[in-house]
Design a protein around this motif. Sequence first.
Motif, PDB file in Angstrom:
ATOM      1  N   ASN A  42      89.032  58.082 -14.512  1.00 53.94           N
ATOM      2  CA  ASN A  42      88.833  59.481 -14.878  1.00 53.94           C
ATOM      3  C   ASN A  42      90.114  60.276 -15.143  1.00 53.94           C
ATOM      4  OD1 ASN A  42      85.746  60.270 -14.470  1.00 53.94           O
ATOM      5  ND2 ASN A  42      86.275  58.757 -12.902  1.00 53.94           N
ATOM      6  N   PHE A  43      91.279  59.742 -14.754  1.00 51.01           N
ATOM      7  CA  PHE A  43      92.529  60.479 -14.939  1.00 51.01           C
ATOM      8  C   PHE A  43      93.609  59.560 -15.484  1.00 51.01           C
ATOM      9  CE2 PHE A  43      90.195  62.851 -11.758  1.00 51.01           C
ATOM     10  CZ  PHE A  43      90.407  64.175 -12.135  1.00 51.01           C
ATOM     11  N   ASP A  44      94.405  60.103 -16.411  1.00 52.63           N
ATOM     12  CA  ASP A  44      95.512  59.300 -16.960  1.00 52.63           C
ATOM     13  C   ASP A  44      96.711  59.349 -16.021  1.00 52.63           C
ATOM     14  OD1 ASP A  44      96.947  61.719 -17.443  1.00 52.63           O
ATOM     15  OD2 ASP A  44      95.967  61.943 -19.387  1.00 52.63           O
ATOM     16  N   GLN A  45      97.809  58.737 -16.436  1.00 49.37           N
ATOM     17  CA  GLN A  45      98.977  58.581 -15.559  1.00 49.37           C
ATOM     18  C   GLN A  45     100.076  59.598 -15.826  1.00 49.37           C
ATOM     19  OE1 GLN A  45     100.305  54.508 -15.761  1.00 49.37           O
ATOM     20  NE2 GLN A  45      98.365  53.670 -15.041  1.00 49.37           N
ATOM     21  N   GLU A  46      99.761  60.636 -16.591  1.00 51.66           N
ATOM     22  CA  GLU A  46     100.804  61.597 -16.954  1.00 51.66           C
ATOM     23  C   GLU A  46     101.150  62.550 -15.812  1.00 51.66           C
ATOM     24  OE1 GLU A  46      99.653  63.597 -20.496  1.00 51.66           O
ATOM     25  OE2 GLU A  46      99.623  61.777 -21.721  1.00 51.66           O
ATOM     26  N   GLN A  47     100.132  62.915 -15.009  1.00 52.91           N
ATOM     27  CA  GLN A  47     100.384  63.901 -13.967  1.00 52.91           C
ATOM     28  C   GLN A  47     100.948  63.265 -12.696  1.00 52.91           C
ATOM     29  OE1 GLN A  47      97.234  63.192 -15.152  1.00 52.91           O
ATOM     30  NE2 GLN A  47      96.146  65.069 -15.711  1.00 52.91           N
ATOM     31  N   ILE A  48     101.738  64.063 -11.985  1.00 55.40           N
ATOM     32  CA  ILE A  48     102.149  63.672 -10.634  1.00 55.40           C
ATOM     33  C   ILE A  48     100.964  63.914  -9.700  1.00 55.40           C
ATOM     34  CG2 ILE A  48     103.687  64.199  -8.704  1.00 55.40           C
ATOM     35  CD1 ILE A  48     105.752  65.105 -10.757  1.00 55.40           C
ATOM     36  N   VAL A  49     100.663  62.926  -8.862  1.00 56.93           N
ATOM     37  CA  VAL A  49      99.553  63.038  -7.923  1.00 56.93           C
ATOM     38  C   VAL A  49     100.126  63.233  -6.524  1.00 56.93           C
ATOM     39  CG1 VAL A  49      97.476  61.960  -7.015  1.00 56.93           C
ATOM     40  CG2 VAL A  49      98.195  61.475  -9.368  1.00 56.93           C
ATOM     41  N   ARG A  50      99.789  64.375  -5.914  1.00 53.35           N
ATOM     42  CA  ARG A  50     100.240  64.635  -4.542  1.00 53.35           C
ATOM     43  C   ARG A  50      99.059  64.464  -3.604  1.00 53.35           C
ATOM     44  NH1 ARG A  50     104.561  66.287  -2.057  1.00 53.35           N
ATOM     45  NH2 ARG A  50     105.579  66.499  -4.083  1.00 53.35           N
ATOM     46  N   ILE A  51      99.266  63.659  -2.557  1.00 51.64           N
ATOM     47  CA  ILE A  51      98.189  63.359  -1.617  1.00 51.64           C
ATOM     48  C   ILE A  51      98.518  63.978  -0.265  1.00 51.64           C
ATOM     49  CG2 ILE A  51      96.816  61.543  -0.541  1.00 51.64           C
ATOM     50  CD1 ILE A  51      97.479  59.740  -2.878  1.00 51.64           C
ATOM     51  N   LEU A  52      97.631  64.857   0.211  1.00 54.40           N
ATOM     52  CA  LEU A  52      97.791  65.504   1.512  1.00 54.40           C
ATOM     53  C   LEU A  52      97.071  64.673   2.557  1.00 54.40           C
ATOM     54  CD1 LEU A  52      96.961  69.202   0.509  1.00 54.40           C
ATOM     55  CD2 LEU A  52      99.188  68.059   0.488  1.00 54.40           C
ATOM     56  N   CYS A  53      97.796  64.128   3.516  1.00 56.79           N
ATOM     57  CA  CYS A  53      97.231  63.220   4.512  1.00 56.79           C
ATOM     58  C   CYS A  53      97.318  63.809   5.909  1.00 56.79           C
ATOM     59  CB  CYS A  53      97.958  61.871   4.484  1.00 56.79           C
ATOM     60  SG  CYS A  53      97.821  61.002   2.908  1.00 56.79           S
ATOM     61  N   GLY A  54      96.193  63.776   6.618  1.00 57.78           N
ATOM     62  CA  GLY A  54      96.164  64.192   8.008  1.00 57.78           C
ATOM     63  C   GLY A  54      96.384  63.008   8.929  1.00 57.78           C
ATOM     64  N   PRO A  55      96.221  63.204  10.241  1.00 58.70           N
ATOM     65  CA  PRO A  55      96.560  62.155  11.209  1.00 58.70           C
ATOM     66  C   PRO A  55      95.455  61.156  11.494  1.00 58.70           C
ATOM     67  CG  PRO A  55      95.970  64.170  12.356  1.00 58.70           C
ATOM     68  CD  PRO A  55      95.926  64.498  10.898  1.00 58.70           C
ATOM     69  N   GLY A  56      94.235  61.422  11.037  1.00 52.94           N
ATOM     70  CA  GLY A  56      93.113  60.562  11.373  1.00 52.94           C
ATOM     71  C   GLY A  56      92.782  59.567  10.276  1.00 52.94           C
ATOM     72  N   ASN A  57      91.559  59.058  10.317  1.00 53.57           N
ATOM     73  CA  ASN A  57      91.167  58.034   9.362  1.00 53.57           C
ATOM     74  C   ASN A  57      91.029  58.563   7.940  1.00 53.57           C
ATOM     75  OD1 ASN A  57      91.227  55.959  11.186  1.00 53.57           O
ATOM     76  ND2 ASN A  57      89.019  55.903  11.535  1.00 53.57           N
ATOM     77  N   ASN A  58      90.722  59.846   7.780  1.00 51.98           N
ATOM     78  CA  ASN A  58      90.714  60.404   6.428  1.00 51.98           C
ATOM     79  C   ASN A  58      92.126  60.382   5.850  1.00 51.98           C
ATOM     80  OD1 ASN A  58      90.433  63.255   4.537  1.00 51.98           O
ATOM     81  ND2 ASN A  58      88.771  61.762   4.433  1.00 51.98           N
ATOM     82  N   GLY A  59      93.100  60.678   6.704  1.00 56.97           N
ATOM     83  CA  GLY A  59      94.493  60.552   6.290  1.00 56.97           C
ATOM     84  C   GLY A  59      94.858  59.115   5.990  1.00 56.97           C
ATOM     85  N   GLY A  60      94.288  58.176   6.775  1.00 53.34           N
ATOM     86  CA  GLY A  60      94.505  56.759   6.494  1.00 53.34           C
ATOM     87  C   GLY A  60      93.970  56.366   5.134  1.00 53.34           C
ATOM     88  N   ASP A  61      92.791  56.919   4.771  1.00 52.99           N
ATOM     89  CA  ASP A  61      92.256  56.703   3.424  1.00 52.99           C
ATOM     90  C   ASP A  61      93.245  57.196   2.375  1.00 52.99           C
ATOM     91  OD1 ASP A  61      89.800  55.652   4.315  1.00 52.99           O
ATOM     92  OD2 ASP A  61      88.891  57.637   4.453  1.00 52.99           O
ATOM     93  N   GLY A  62      93.792  58.384   2.614  1.00 53.02           N
ATOM     94  CA  GLY A  62      94.732  58.966   1.658  1.00 53.02           C
ATOM     95  C   GLY A  62      95.985  58.123   1.488  1.00 53.02           C
ATOM     96  N   LEU A  63      96.503  57.591   2.585  1.00 53.02           N
ATOM     97  CA  LEU A  63      97.698  56.747   2.515  1.00 53.02           C
ATOM     98  C   LEU A  63      97.408  55.452   1.765  1.00 53.02           C
ATOM     99  CD1 LEU A  63      98.944  57.344   6.161  1.00 53.02           C
ATOM    100  CD2 LEU A  63     100.146  58.050   4.072  1.00 53.02           C
ATOM    101  N   ALA A  64      96.227  54.872   1.994  1.00 50.11           N
ATOM    102  CA  ALA A  64      95.849  53.668   1.257  1.00 50.11           C
ATOM    103  C   ALA A  64      95.682  53.970  -0.224  1.00 50.11           C
ATOM    104  CB  ALA A  64      94.557  53.090   1.828  1.00 50.11           C
TER     105      ALA A  64
END
Length: 499
Positions: A42-64
């Motif tokens: 759904n998205f091309d590679q032109e934009q910088i993607v910033r991922i906000l990660c918390g300390p729990g498993n949702n943050g773990g999803d973000g890091l992966a």
Amino acid sequence: MKILSARQIQKLDQFTIENEPIASIDLMERASSTFADWYEQNFDQEQIVRILCGPGNNGGDGLAVARLLSQKGYKIEVDLVNPKNKFSQDAEVNLKRLPDKIPVRHIREVKDIPLNYSSEIIIDALFGSGLDRPLQGIYADIVRVVNKWDADIISIDIPSGLYCDKINRDENKIKAKYTLTFQLPKLTFFLKENEDYIGEWTILDIGLSKEGLDKLKTDIYYSTHSDIRAILNKRRKKFDHKGNFGHTLIIAGSKGKMGAAILASKSALRTGCGLLTAYIPEVGYNIFQSALPEAMCKTDIGENFLIDIPDLKPYNSIAIGPGIGENEESLTCLETLFERYSKPLVLDADALNLLAKNEHLLKAIPENSILTPHPGEFRRLAGAWEDEIEKLSLQKVFSKTYKCIIVLKGAYTTISDANGNIYINSTGNPGMATAGSGDVLTGMIAAQLSKGMDALNATKSAVYLHGLSGDLALLKIHEESMIAGDIIEHISMAYQRLD
């Protein structure tokens, strides 16, 4: 499709881990990979993607996700929001797996939060569906700042700050443009209070255990395409005739409101009843017969409004209410109908208003009758509510108390049955908020009843078809211009789509 509570979702995750079996870190990898694949489509590679990660498993999803998108060639930056520097076990593993080339900003206090980013895409992985208290401290601070950024926000599983199955009245919640939720929708997606936070949501299948899901009991369901196809799997046979598909009676209309009778009758015919008779006041005879030659028409002795009801023996289903008015004569018709008919009725519009004004009649409603109020009508029937959760509770109680089915119309129309179950409809759009749309639905439900369906399946299938017809009309007609007749004209296409 089941809708589960936050606790049940955790049980389903654990059951999958124990019985697939699969390590929790590998299940996280599966979910993150599914998210990354969707993002790539759904998205091309032109934009910088910033991922906000918390300390729990949702943050773990973000890091992966950060690692996986980086491997796909995306430019990734990570903001790690963790003032105590403590992580869940799986988040810790994915932090260690993060490639050195991905820059990581540690945000532990307010001064660490940048006022803006050049990033056009923000992936929200602060907190997931297990959150049960308002965001505070640095987490609340960053949410307030992020919501002001000029960026598209994509939330993993659920926007941070929202609760899975109840309402969070605190203002510190991510305003997502897209929400990618895992396996099943969350109840919070269907609540009016959360409209500005959810955005467009999509279900990602991450292979959670079907056996585990079957073991979990719920009273809230989401009606999907496959659910309705299973109900409408009976096809007409070569030697069928109109008598095989029932005779529907529509009791409707008064002077100035004959359109309601015509819309309900035409939609019933388009939905497939074999025969249809409209019972209307004398004033509407010429216009009705001219507008709908396919229908039969009986007129009451009343000139401008109904004062009696006909012989009911010939009919397989009956609907009453659209345009009949709220006078004493209409009330007498309703009372007489309840006395003479014991099968499920479809009650709409003025029939509901008469019930609200004459509460003693509620206990006389035939069992499993189908009431189709909009929110204003339901408020008059059941009383006021503070929020959408309380409205659902009132709906359940009303259905159980009076042993009826309630179709509470609106965005995500909800259907409740006498056992206290709720079915949330998945079709429909704002263009359907137009005069006569409810009359169309009344006729559609009555037609499904006339074909021999039980009351609940008749209701679920008609509500879904009604919304799908509106969705198909929207492909040709702008939502500002849609009228009730457009919905009727697309019922056939809705059936084709289900086929």
